[in-house]
Design an enzyme around this catalytic site. Structure first.
Site, PDB file in Angstrom:
ATOM      1  N   ARG A  38       3.066  19.286   8.839  1.00  0.00           N
ATOM      2  CA  ARG A  38       3.962  18.192   9.168  1.00  0.00           C
ATOM      3  C   ARG A  38       5.191  18.645   9.957  1.00  0.00           C
ATOM      4  O   ARG A  38       5.690  17.910  10.811  1.00  0.00           O
ATOM      5  CB  ARG A  38       4.404  17.453   7.907  1.00  0.00           C
ATOM      6  CG  ARG A  38       3.268  16.708   7.204  1.00  0.00           C
ATOM      7  CD  ARG A  38       3.781  15.853   6.058  1.00  0.00           C
ATOM      8  NE  ARG A  38       4.581  14.734   6.525  1.00  0.00           N
ATOM      9  CZ  ARG A  38       5.888  14.654   6.436  1.00  0.00           C
ATOM     10  NH1 ARG A  38       6.587  15.639   5.874  1.00  0.00           N
ATOM     11  NH2 ARG A  38       6.529  13.604   6.895  1.00  0.00           N
ATOM     12  N   TYR A  65       5.261  16.591  13.214  1.00  0.00           N
ATOM     13  CA  TYR A  65       6.238  15.509  13.266  1.00  0.00           C
ATOM     14  C   TYR A  65       7.686  15.985  13.401  1.00  0.00           C
ATOM     15  O   TYR A  65       8.587  15.158  13.487  1.00  0.00           O
ATOM     16  CB  TYR A  65       6.192  14.667  11.977  1.00  0.00           C
ATOM     17  CG  TYR A  65       4.873  14.061  11.621  1.00  0.00           C
ATOM     18  CD1 TYR A  65       4.081  13.429  12.568  1.00  0.00           C
ATOM     19  CD2 TYR A  65       4.420  14.085  10.307  1.00  0.00           C
ATOM     20  CE1 TYR A  65       2.871  12.849  12.215  1.00  0.00           C
ATOM     21  CE2 TYR A  65       3.212  13.505   9.952  1.00  0.00           C
ATOM     22  CZ  TYR A  65       2.443  12.890  10.906  1.00  0.00           C
ATOM     23  OH  TYR A  65       1.257  12.317  10.559  1.00  0.00           O
ATOM     24  N   ARG A  86       2.847   7.721   0.255  1.00  0.00           N
ATOM     25  CA  ARG A  86       3.874   8.755   0.250  1.00  0.00           C
ATOM     26  C   ARG A  86       4.887   8.559  -0.887  1.00  0.00           C
ATOM     27  O   ARG A  86       5.265   9.510  -1.565  1.00  0.00           O
ATOM     28  CB  ARG A  86       4.614   8.728   1.593  1.00  0.00           C
ATOM     29  CG  ARG A  86       5.739   9.736   1.725  1.00  0.00           C
ATOM     30  CD  ARG A  86       6.702   9.366   2.847  1.00  0.00           C
ATOM     31  NE  ARG A  86       6.002   8.986   4.067  1.00  0.00           N
ATOM     32  CZ  ARG A  86       5.662   9.827   5.028  1.00  0.00           C
ATOM     33  NH1 ARG A  86       5.974  11.109   4.899  1.00  0.00           N
ATOM     34  NH2 ARG A  86       5.037   9.399   6.102  1.00  0.00           N
ATOM     35  N   CYS A 121      -0.563  32.546  13.841  1.00  0.00           N
ATOM     36  CA  CYS A 121      -0.277  33.037  15.198  1.00  0.00           C
ATOM     37  C   CYS A 121       0.195  31.896  16.095  1.00  0.00           C
ATOM     38  O   CYS A 121      -0.445  31.569  17.103  1.00  0.00           O
ATOM     39  CB  CYS A 121      -1.503  33.722  15.782  1.00  0.00           C
ATOM     40  SG  CYS A 121      -1.986  35.193  14.869  1.00  0.00           S
ATOM     41  N   GLU A 122       1.277  31.257  15.714  1.00  0.00           N
ATOM     42  CA  GLU A 122       1.893  30.178  16.472  1.00  0.00           C
ATOM     43  C   GLU A 122       3.405  30.249  16.282  1.00  0.00           C
ATOM     44  O   GLU A 122       3.884  30.370  15.154  1.00  0.00           O
ATOM     45  CB  GLU A 122       1.412  28.804  15.974  1.00  0.00           C
ATOM     46  CG  GLU A 122      -0.071  28.545  16.107  1.00  0.00           C
ATOM     47  CD  GLU A 122      -0.486  28.246  17.542  1.00  0.00           C
ATOM     48  OE1 GLU A 122       0.397  27.929  18.373  1.00  0.00           O
ATOM     49  OE2 GLU A 122      -1.684  28.349  17.827  1.00  0.00           O
ATOM     50  N   GLU A 134       0.823  -1.208   0.000  1.00  0.00           N
ATOM     51  CA  GLU A 134       0.000   0.000   0.000  1.00  0.00           C
ATOM     52  C   GLU A 134       0.865   1.270   0.000  1.00  0.00           C
ATOM     53  O   GLU A 134       0.885   2.014   0.987  1.00  0.00           O
ATOM     54  CB  GLU A 134      -0.914  -0.009   1.235  1.00  0.00           C
ATOM     55  CG  GLU A 134      -1.840  -1.213   1.306  1.00  0.00           C
ATOM     56  CD  GLU A 134      -2.563  -1.306   2.645  1.00  0.00           C
ATOM     57  OE1 GLU A 134      -2.230  -0.526   3.568  1.00  0.00           O
ATOM     58  OE2 GLU A 134      -3.458  -2.151   2.770  1.00  0.00           O
TER      59      GLU A 134
END
Length: 460
Positions: A358, A362, A321, A389-390, A318
């Site tokens: 991501r 991650y 990516r 705003c992070e 499967e």
């Protein structure tokens, strides 16, 4: 505290050891073919993909913009189909799915994995053959299972006892006998991020092999004549760059197959080892060759089956990516450039964690290049950040960009074809970017850019 000396001087001197950046490339204009789409190159300094200049894409469609190299995507589908001849290859739609991507997968002869009613709806809307669809998910609702049963999907991967009972009821009500795989957690610890390692026992997916839950699931399925148990499924994680974990998983699954044969007299004909094959996001990343994966997995399955005195099961894989990631790039426009003395230069673009979470989720690494022109300027240690705003709103944590970078320049981030659009959000009410496919010198929108009307739709 260690001291890092910037190649062009001493402006970026104080770098903590854990923040040590990658080595500056000798040429900031090069495009590593293992990281960038197969049709990408530079023409008159600007990056082109599929024969289309990124400046023209930005002008026509705006930024941020997801750009997908159709030939790259399709060619990787063909490579998997050829390498796994005699087995089954199902594209994992969670990596990136839209109607056009589903058509590409269908036309190139692959099957498709879906894990929600929404993903199934996308596939069915383009006429994807339901017998080539596998339904996944750790908490499929009765409505989702009924949709899968009614559509006649080829396989349903059961993930819990509750699902077995629900599926048996629905199969009897609709007079069908769906083919079922058991998702087994085999206790293999993939060497990857905690959030994408999926085969150790302490997590939400599957039925444990070591506790006996997987064997009990087989008993329950085989007790229901309206369900056809055809095989076992395992997925050990993502960004895997060797096949050792698959060998351990296959060996443990074979033992369960033997147990099922001895206890029930049933020989399971199928074995699905999932996907998770790694790709290169930055220079030096390991990756797996498709033919090598196929040859190795076939050899593993044949050897394990022989040792267990079992017929060799049909192998299914499967990939998601490893088909979609490198085919896609994200194009941004530079807005502000802020030099933080002694540390690095912050380059802000017109997207961020809403179109690529991501990095924040991650700690993912990426490669980016100045895309709208070439530059011979000295490298500048940079952090490519978004407009949200992070503090964690980073697209690329550490990279080198030319010192003459200016507002209005276009920056392309490679390897964003998988999971970026799938995980996109409307944080801070930013509309999701468009997705544009490029091929043969032409471009076309395959997912429209959201508008403010889209953001307000449904609000009362």
């Amino acid at each position: 505290m260690s001291r890092f000396v910037h190649p062009a001087g001493d402006r970026h001197a104080e770098i903590l050891p854990e923040d040590r950046p990658p080595q500056a490339p000798a040429d900031l204009n090069t495009l590593d073919p293992t990281i960038w789409p197969r049709t990408s190159s530079r023409a008159d300094g600007s990056i082109t993909i599929g024969g289309v200049d990124v400046r023209d894409l930005a002008e026509q469609y705006g930024t941020p913009l997801y750009v997908v190299d159709e030939e790259d995507f399709r060619s990787r589908c063909r490579e998997y189909r050829s390498a796994f001849e005699g087995g089954e290859v199902h594209y994992a739609g969670k990596a990136f799915l839209c109607r056009e991507a589903a058509r590409w997968v269908m036309q190139e002869g692959l099957g498709l994995d879906v894990c929600s009613a929404g993903e199934l709806a996308v596939a069915l809307s383009v006429g994807f053959p339901p017998e080539r669809i596998t339904m996944h998910g750790n908490n499929k609702s009765p409505a989702e299972l009924e949709r899968a049963v009614q559509a006649g999907v080829g396989h349903i991967v059961v993930d819990s006892y509750e699902e077995i009972a629900r599926l048996g009821f629905l199969a009897e009500r609709h007079g069908v006998r769906p083919k079922v795989l058991i998702r087994v957690t085999v206790g293999v610890e993939a060497h990857t991020h905690e959030f994408i390692a999926t085969a150790h026992d302490d997590q939400k997916f599957g039925l444990s092999l070591s506790s006996g839950a997987a064997a009990e699931a087989a008993r329950r399925i085989l007790a229901l004549p309206q369900l056809e148990l055809v095989g076992l499924h395992s997925h050990i994680g993502s960004q895997i760059t060797d096949t050792a974990g698959f060998e351990v998983a296959a060996t443990r699954l074979a033992k369960l197959m033997v147990q099922i044969q001895q206890e029930h007299g049933v020989v399971l004909p199928e074995l699905d080892l999932g996907g998770g094959y790694g790709v290169a996001y930055v220079e030096g990343d390991e990756t797996l060759d498709v033919k090598e994966i196929a040859d190795s997995l076939r050899e593993i399955v044949a050897r394990v089956a022989q040792a267990a005195h079992l017929p060799v099961p049909r192998l299914t894989v499967e990939p998601g990516r490893s088909i979609a990631a490198i085919a896609g790039v994200t194009l941004y426009e530079v807005g502000t450039i802020k030099d933080v003395e002694g540390l690095r230069t912050y380059v802000s673009v017109d997207g961020g964690m809403s179109d690529n979470v991501r990095t924040a989720l991650y700690g993912a690494d990426y490669t980016a290049r100045l895309a709208s022109r070439a530059s011979d300027a000295a490298p500048m240690l940079s952090r490519l950040v978004g407009k949200h705003c992070e503090s964690g709103d980073m697209v690329v944590r550490d990279l080198w960009l030319p010192q003459d970078l200016a507002p209005g320049d276009l920056v392309a981030v490679a390897g964003t074809g998988a999971y970026c659009r799938s995980l996109a959000s409307n944080y801070n009410y930013l509309p999701k970017p468009a997705v544009v496919a490029v091929a043969g010198g032409a471009s076309r929108v395959i997912v429209q850019r959201e508008t403010e009307d889209d953001l307000l739709r449904g609000q009362l």
